[in-house]
Write an enzyme that holds these catalytic residues in place. Structure first.
Site, PDB file in Angstrom:
ATOM      1  N   ASP A  16      -2.584   5.925   1.955  1.00 55.41           N
ATOM      2  CA  ASP A  16      -3.250   4.827   1.258  1.00 55.41           C
ATOM      3  C   ASP A  16      -2.812   4.756  -0.208  1.00 55.41           C
ATOM      4  O   ASP A  16      -2.521   5.789  -0.826  1.00 55.41           O
ATOM      5  CB  ASP A  16      -4.770   5.037   1.338  1.00 55.41           C
ATOM      6  CG  ASP A  16      -5.535   3.746   1.083  1.00 55.41           C
ATOM      7  OD1 ASP A  16      -4.901   2.672   1.026  1.00 55.41           O
ATOM      8  OD2 ASP A  16      -6.765   3.814   0.923  1.00 55.41           O
ATOM      9  N   ASN A  64      -5.143  -3.751   9.755  1.00 54.15           N
ATOM     10  CA  ASN A  64      -4.097  -4.261   8.850  1.00 54.15           C
ATOM     11  C   ASN A  64      -3.498  -5.581   9.354  1.00 54.15           C
ATOM     12  O   ASN A  64      -2.875  -6.319   8.597  1.00 54.15           O
ATOM     13  CB  ASN A  64      -2.943  -3.254   8.679  1.00 54.15           C
ATOM     14  CG  ASN A  64      -3.310  -2.008   7.925  1.00 54.15           C
ATOM     15  OD1 ASN A  64      -2.689  -0.968   8.097  1.00 54.15           O
ATOM     16  ND2 ASN A  64      -4.333  -2.081   7.069  1.00 54.15           N
TER      17      ASN A  64
HETATM   18  C1  FPP Z   1      -2.129   1.427   2.912  1.00 55.71           C
HETATM   19  O1  FPP Z   1      -1.984   1.116   1.545  1.00 55.71           O
HETATM   20  C2  FPP Z   1      -0.832   1.500   3.543  1.00 55.71           C
HETATM   21  C3  FPP Z   1      -0.419   0.673   4.531  1.00 55.71           C
HETATM   22  C4  FPP Z   1      -1.245  -0.398   5.096  1.00 55.71           C
HETATM   23  C5  FPP Z   1       0.945   0.763   5.090  1.00 55.71           C
HETATM   24  C6  FPP Z   1       1.582   2.110   5.021  1.00 55.71           C
HETATM   25  C7  FPP Z   1       2.991   1.990   5.390  1.00 55.71           C
HETATM   26  C8  FPP Z   1       3.993   2.729   4.866  1.00 55.71           C
HETATM   27  C9  FPP Z   1       3.794   3.852   3.923  1.00 55.71           C
HETATM   28  C10 FPP Z   1       5.380   2.494   5.330  1.00 55.71           C
HETATM   29  C11 FPP Z   1       5.437   3.051   6.674  1.00 55.71           C
HETATM   30  C12 FPP Z   1       6.675   3.167   7.337  1.00 55.71           C
HETATM   31  C13 FPP Z   1       7.076   2.413   8.375  1.00 55.71           C
HETATM   32  C14 FPP Z   1       8.210   2.858   9.213  1.00 55.71           C
HETATM   33  C15 FPP Z   1       6.428   1.148   8.705  1.00 55.71           C
HETATM   34  P1  FPP Z   1      -2.676  -0.178   0.962  1.00 55.71           P
HETATM   35  O2  FPP Z   1      -1.703  -1.289   1.030  1.00 55.71           O
HETATM   36  O3  FPP Z   1      -3.968  -0.446   1.669  1.00 55.71           O
HETATM   37  O4  FPP Z   1      -2.906   0.271  -0.508  1.00 55.71           O
HETATM   38  P2  FPP Z   1      -4.105  -0.167  -1.473  1.00 55.71           P
HETATM   39  O5  FPP Z   1      -5.346   0.496  -0.928  1.00 55.71           O
HETATM   40  O6  FPP Z   1      -3.692   0.409  -2.786  1.00 55.71           O
HETATM   41  O7  FPP Z   1      -4.165  -1.657  -1.472  1.00 55.71           O
END
Ligand code: FPP
Length: 229
Positions: A16, A64
């Site tokens: 996250d 998501n």
């Molecule tokens: C949450 O952070 C993260 C995700 C929804 C996606 C995580 C994906 C990756 C790290 C890439 C993965 C690799 C592949 C191969 C797909 P957030 O966007 O909710 O962060 P925030 O809470 O700061 O908004």
């Protein structure tokens, strides 16, 4: 003197904080996910070098899927890139890729790349990167329950475990969540029954080797009793 660490067999990570990491840099969220993917690749290398056998990463949750189209497309592109380029490096290191979740909802070309990537993984792999894609623990458990209902079958706990995506994997010993929130967010709810939990404020793109080691050290110091005295 070198400390002897107790190494978890299976580490699962809620990655996250990509969005906030990008926002701090006045960049779009997709920029954060790209940095997150690089951090994930580095983390897999580090986990393998420390002797972890399974690294499960929450790359895309069922929830998501309601994110803006542009962000989702960015994530699909990262999955495409991972399965066309990065998996080859993984195979060369004797590691395999697996996927948990309902990939039928992903674009058809992404599904095909995933299936090929899983199939081409080395058969004798001793380290597994497990990508949770369109994964939700409640959906996973509901799927198992419906399977049993359709066959009018009663289930034991072992039966339920066998009907989950993770049937041939050990339960996670350690679950790490970056980004400061203190919850599991529908990740491996059944499998987490006796997992040790580690939370850190560090945003996932900044979760480097030293941070991973810190989490393993914290795990190593835990007393796991599994409900016993
Ligand atoms: C949450 O952070 C993260 C995700 C929804 C996606 C995580 C994906 C990756 C790290 C890439 C993965 C690799 C592949 C191969 C797909 P957030 O966007 O909710 O962060 P925030 O809470 O700061 O908004």
């Amino acid at each position: 003197m070198q400390k002897t660490l107790k190494i978890p067999r299976h580490v699962a990570v809620i990655m996250d904080g990509n969005g906030r990491w990008a926002k701090k840099r006045l960049m779009p969220r997709t920029f954060g996910h790209r940095a997150g993917m690089n951090a994930m690749i580095a983390m897999a290398r580090k986990a393998k070098s420390m002797g972890v056998q399974y690294l499960t990463v929450y790359a895309l949750s069922t929830e998501n899927f309601s994110r803006p189209r542009e962000e989702l497309e960015g994530l699909f592109d990262l999955i495409r890139r991972y399965f066309t380029k990065n998996v080859k490096e993984l195979y060369a290191e004797g590691a395999a890729v697996r996927v948990i979740g309902d990939i039928a909802a992903l674009p058809p070309d992404v599904q095909a790349l995933i299936e090929e990537g899983v199939k081409n993984s080395p058969a004798d792999a001793r380290f597994f990167v497990v990508l949770a894609l369109n994964y939700g623990a409640r959906a996973e458990i509901t799927r198992a329950v419906n399977w049993a209902i359709s066959r009018s079958q009663q289930l034991s706990e072992d039966d339920v475990s066998r009907l989950l995506y993770t049937s041939d994997m050990p339960d996670p010993d350690l679950i790490i969540r970056t980004g400061g929130e203190l919850r599991l967010s529908n990740f491996l709810l059944w499998q987490a029954a006796y997992s040790e939990l580690y939370f850190t404020d560090v945003l996932f793109p900044d979760f480097d080797d030293a941070q991973f080691e810190r989490a393993i050290e914290a795990y190593s110091g835990r007393d796991r009793r599994f409900g016993r005295v």
